[in-house]
Design an enzyme around this catalytic site. Structure first.
Site, PDB file in Angstrom:
ATOM      1  N   SER A 557       1.842  -0.409  -5.207  1.00 51.89           N
ATOM      2  CA  SER A 557       1.779  -1.136  -4.049  1.00 51.89           C
ATOM      3  C   SER A 557       0.559  -1.907  -3.805  1.00 51.89           C
ATOM      4  O   SER A 557       0.337  -2.722  -4.581  1.00 51.89           O
ATOM      5  CB  SER A 557       2.152  -0.357  -2.953  1.00 51.89           C
ATOM      6  N   ASP A 642      13.034  -4.008  -2.215  1.00 50.14           N
ATOM      7  CA  ASP A 642      11.836  -3.579  -1.394  1.00 50.14           C
ATOM      8  C   ASP A 642      11.570  -4.535  -0.275  1.00 50.14           C
ATOM      9  O   ASP A 642      11.679  -5.557  -0.252  1.00 50.14           O
ATOM     10  CB  ASP A 642      10.919  -3.881  -2.476  1.00 50.14           C
ATOM     11  N   HIS A 677      11.093   0.037  -2.427  1.00 55.33           N
ATOM     12  CA  HIS A 677       9.792   0.207  -2.428  1.00 55.33           C
ATOM     13  C   HIS A 677       9.593   1.633  -3.167  1.00 55.33           C
ATOM     14  O   HIS A 677       8.533   1.871  -3.916  1.00 55.33           O
ATOM     15  CB  HIS A 677       8.964   0.134  -1.144  1.00 55.33           C
TER      16      HIS A 677
END
Length: 709
Positions: A557, A642, A677
């Site tokens: 991330s 995501d 995600h």
């Protein structure tokens, strides 16, 4: 170049925008697109890979081509991936249960059963009786490619269960309510929600947060009366500032419903007497820039953790009838420049604080009757993590807390707050021949150019020699003030047992060393995050913890942004980099207010409509700074659904890298088409993804070591 017909079992008409280079790697067609800004235009040749509908045949064809290429590359070490998968799963005690906790008339726990992917939530009457299954997520997930229960809460009368489910990984939740007396689901269902929820005291009303359908920002709080039509729910609060996100919950004593709105640098909290669900919410204190606080309620007063004139936070209190004006607040625990107050629990007789000192999380107990009477829970290890476990009752005398380190599996203790008696309730069982005595954890401090020292937590096998021959797996995050603590990870043993040194670099941008550590790694100080990571690599190589030709970096991330920046800044120092769901297209994303998280992150990255921030962000944005040079091997992942970092950021990054990379090292890009995600939802499926990553880097290291020998 030829079409990727050898890799894809899909019609040719879907692959006209995807070609193969001389090595068979997918190459996306260049279609120049102008990205406009107040400070000039930029040409993005791969903007076409953005498809908000997730239905474009050309985009899906490209992602599937990349998946096929990655699997073809993996074929040469497929046996290793299979071995790693078995190894990772083999360390799990599959029939595992959490430590039960008492709330009301029941004790609650979570268990896993052998061979099953998902948890089962259960409760048993304290007075004795049969176990009741609240939710069997394995049953709920049947027929779903992805399934998650993100939050659940039992009503005050203990007869109903509200929970939030997600079937795509996009973190857009559906409310379900279960009648625990009959086991049936009620008709009260709402969609497009955040995961938070709160109950009224009469167990007849739920408070939920609705997300904007485009930006996915949390914008409205509704009160819903069970049994009434969903379209009759009442709007009780709406947030108009799109730089804030929002949640709801109950205080620990369940006497209040709390609405919290928060941005990077400020927040605001409203509270409602839970016994008066139709009443009006009251402000604890109005929002103000550079002012944050969190609260809980105890015996008619509020306990407040705040950064008001206290960068590392201090604890204050105010009577309920004095809320609304922070000038009524009275100090309980003062500010300390060396100690960061992370969180607290207010019990009837004790105040308990989870704080950071020298980068380590410890727990302090304070007696309300004599606040000079304090004690710290002890540890014998140089690097460890203490945190709160489940403590639902304010009247309880035993504090439950967690303890772990890089060598100690997650453990749950309870300590009697008056006598100090301590009991180990559970330590996670690690199968596969694990013996804690075979591993060593160490902490080192790495000096960097501007004079600060960065703490680094290390793990290696007992008997390890610092002779400069070991491969290194270096992890970091460095954003949002989120600290990467040295938790035990059974999976990392698959690398350490093969000779790796595992390092967690506690770089700036986190909060390990206090609030200033975060401030020094965001906005116009963001470069410190990247240079700290590189400095840690240099130190570990120079001091013979690692061989210079077998260094692997990993981040996810915002940590994927870190990997992208490091790839551009110091590619020669890394054999490979792993970037999971990476945030790499910084400027274009932050210019687009329709994307989730953009507006409420201006105070993290900067607002690119301001030229100072635009230029600074552009100077490190991994996608924009890709250049013709020899990149390390790259293993890059994303989730098609995501909502945090859209799949097209890493997709575009990979497409551009393929056109300019002058090295012969592989670039693999894996898209999980059914997830978001967090990757796949099942516990075994997630470990399969870890095995793919480890197989990739172990193959790299083996090749490098063979070339060295």
């Amino acid at each position: 170049m030829k079409l990727l017909t050898t890799l894809l079992c899909i019609p040719l008409s879907l692959t006209t925008a995807v070609f193969a280079d001389s090595k068979g790697a997918p190459v996306a067609e260049s279609r120049p697109f102008t990205v406009s800004s107040p400070h000039g235009d930029r040409v993005d040749p791969y903007y076409w890979l953005r498809d908000d509908s997730r239905s474009s045949p050309e985009v899906i064809a490209y992602l599937e081509a990349e998946n096929a290429y990655a699997l073809a590359h993996q074929a040469s070490y497929a046996d290793l991936v299979e071995q790693l998968t078995d190894e990772l799963i083999g360390r799990l005690q599959q029939d595992d249960s959490s430590v039960p906790f008492v709330m009301g008339d029941y004790q609650y726990s979570t268990r896993f059963e052998t061979g099953k992917e998902y948890p089962i939530y259960v409760r048993t009457p304290v007075a004795g009786g049969d176990e009741q299954i609240l939710l069997d997520v394995n049953v709920l997930a049947e027929g779903q490619d992805y399934f998650q229960v993100a939050n659940w809460s039992v009503s005050p009368d203990q007869q109903k269960l509200a929970y939030m489910e997600d079937t795509t990984g996009r973190r857009q939740y559906q409310l379900r309510v279960k009648d625990l007396t009959t086991g049936t689901l009620l008709a009260d269902t709402m969609t497009g929600l955040s995961s938070s929820l709160a109950w009224s005291a009469d167990s007849q009303h739920l408070f939920v947060v609705e997300n904007d359908p485009v930006t996915l920002l949390s914008t409205k709080v509704y009160r819903h009366k069970l049994g009434s039509p969903v379209n009759e729910r009442a709007l009780v609060y709406q947030e108009h500032d799109n730089s804030f996100f929002m949640g709801v919950g109950n205080t620990r004593d369940r006497n209040f419903v709390v609405i919290g709105v928060s941005s990077t640098v400020s927040n605001e909290m409203r509270v409602l007497d839970a016994s008066k669900p139709d009443g009006d919410f009251q402000l604890i204190a109005p929002r103000q820039r550079d002012f944050k606080y969190s609260v809980d309620h105890l015996n008619g007063r509020w306990i407040i953790n705040t950064d008001w004139d206290a960068p590392n936070y201090r604890l204050m209190t105010v009577a309920h009838d004095k809320i609304g004006d922070r000038n009524h607040w009275q100090e309980l625990i003062g500010h300390d420049e060396q100690v960061f107050l992370e969180s607290f629990i207010a019990f009837e007789n004790y105040l308990v604080i989870n704080e950071r000192s020298e980068g380590l999380r410890r727990i302090r107990l304070i007696n309300w009757e004599d606040m000079n009477q304090q004690q710290f829970l002890a540890s014998d290890e140089p690097s460890y993590v203490m945190g709160f476990s489940v403590n639902p009752e304010q009247s309880q005398q035993w504090l439950r807390y967690t303890y772990t380190s890089l060598t100690t599996p997650a453990s749950v203790y309870e300590v009697h707050m008056k006598t100090g008696e301590r009991r180990l309730l559970k330590q996670d069982v690690v199968l596969g021949g694990f013996d804690q005595a075979n591993y060593v954890t160490e902490r080192v401090w790495v000096p960097v150019d501007d004079g600060v020292k960065v703490p680094v937590s290390l793990l290696y096998r007992k008997g390890f020699e610092r002779d400069g021959s070991a491969p290194l797996y270096q992890y970091a995050y460095g954003s949002y003030g989120i600290s990467m603590d040295p938790f035990f990870r059974s999976g990392i043993l698959s690398l350490v047992d093969r000779g790796f040194v595992y390092a967690i670099a506690h770089i700036r941008g986190g909060q390990e060393m206090g609030r200033h550590w975060y401030e020094d790694g965001k906005l116009l100080n963001k470069i410190n995050t990247f240079t700290d990571f590189i400095a840690v690599t240099d130190y570990l190589v120079e001091h013979k913890y690692a061989a210079p030709d077998t260094v692997i970096g990993m981040g996810g991330s915002a940590g994927g942004l870190l990997m992208g920046a490091v790839a551009n800044m110091a590619p020669q120092k890394y054999l490979g980099l792993v970037a999971h769901v990476p945030f790499v297209d910084v400027v274009t994303t932050m210019l687009d207010e329709s994307l989730p998280l953009t507006t409420n992150e201006y105070d993290e990255w900067g607002n690119p409509n301001d030229k100072v921030y635009y230029d600074y962000m552009l100077s490190y944005s991994p996608y924009d700074q890709v250049s013709e040079q020899a990149y390390p091997a790259l293993f890059i992942t994303t989730g098609f659904h995501d909502s945090q970092v859209q799949y097209f950021e890493p997709a575009k990054w990979v497409a551009r890298l393929r056109t300019v990379n002058t090295s012969d090292k592989p670039i693999l890009f894996r898209t999980t088409m059914e997830a978001g995600h967090g990757g796949r939802s099942g516990r075994f499926a997630r470990l399969g993804q870890v095995a793919e990553e480890y197989g990739f880097l172990l193959d790299l290291v083996q090749q490098a070591q063979s070339a060295r020998d």
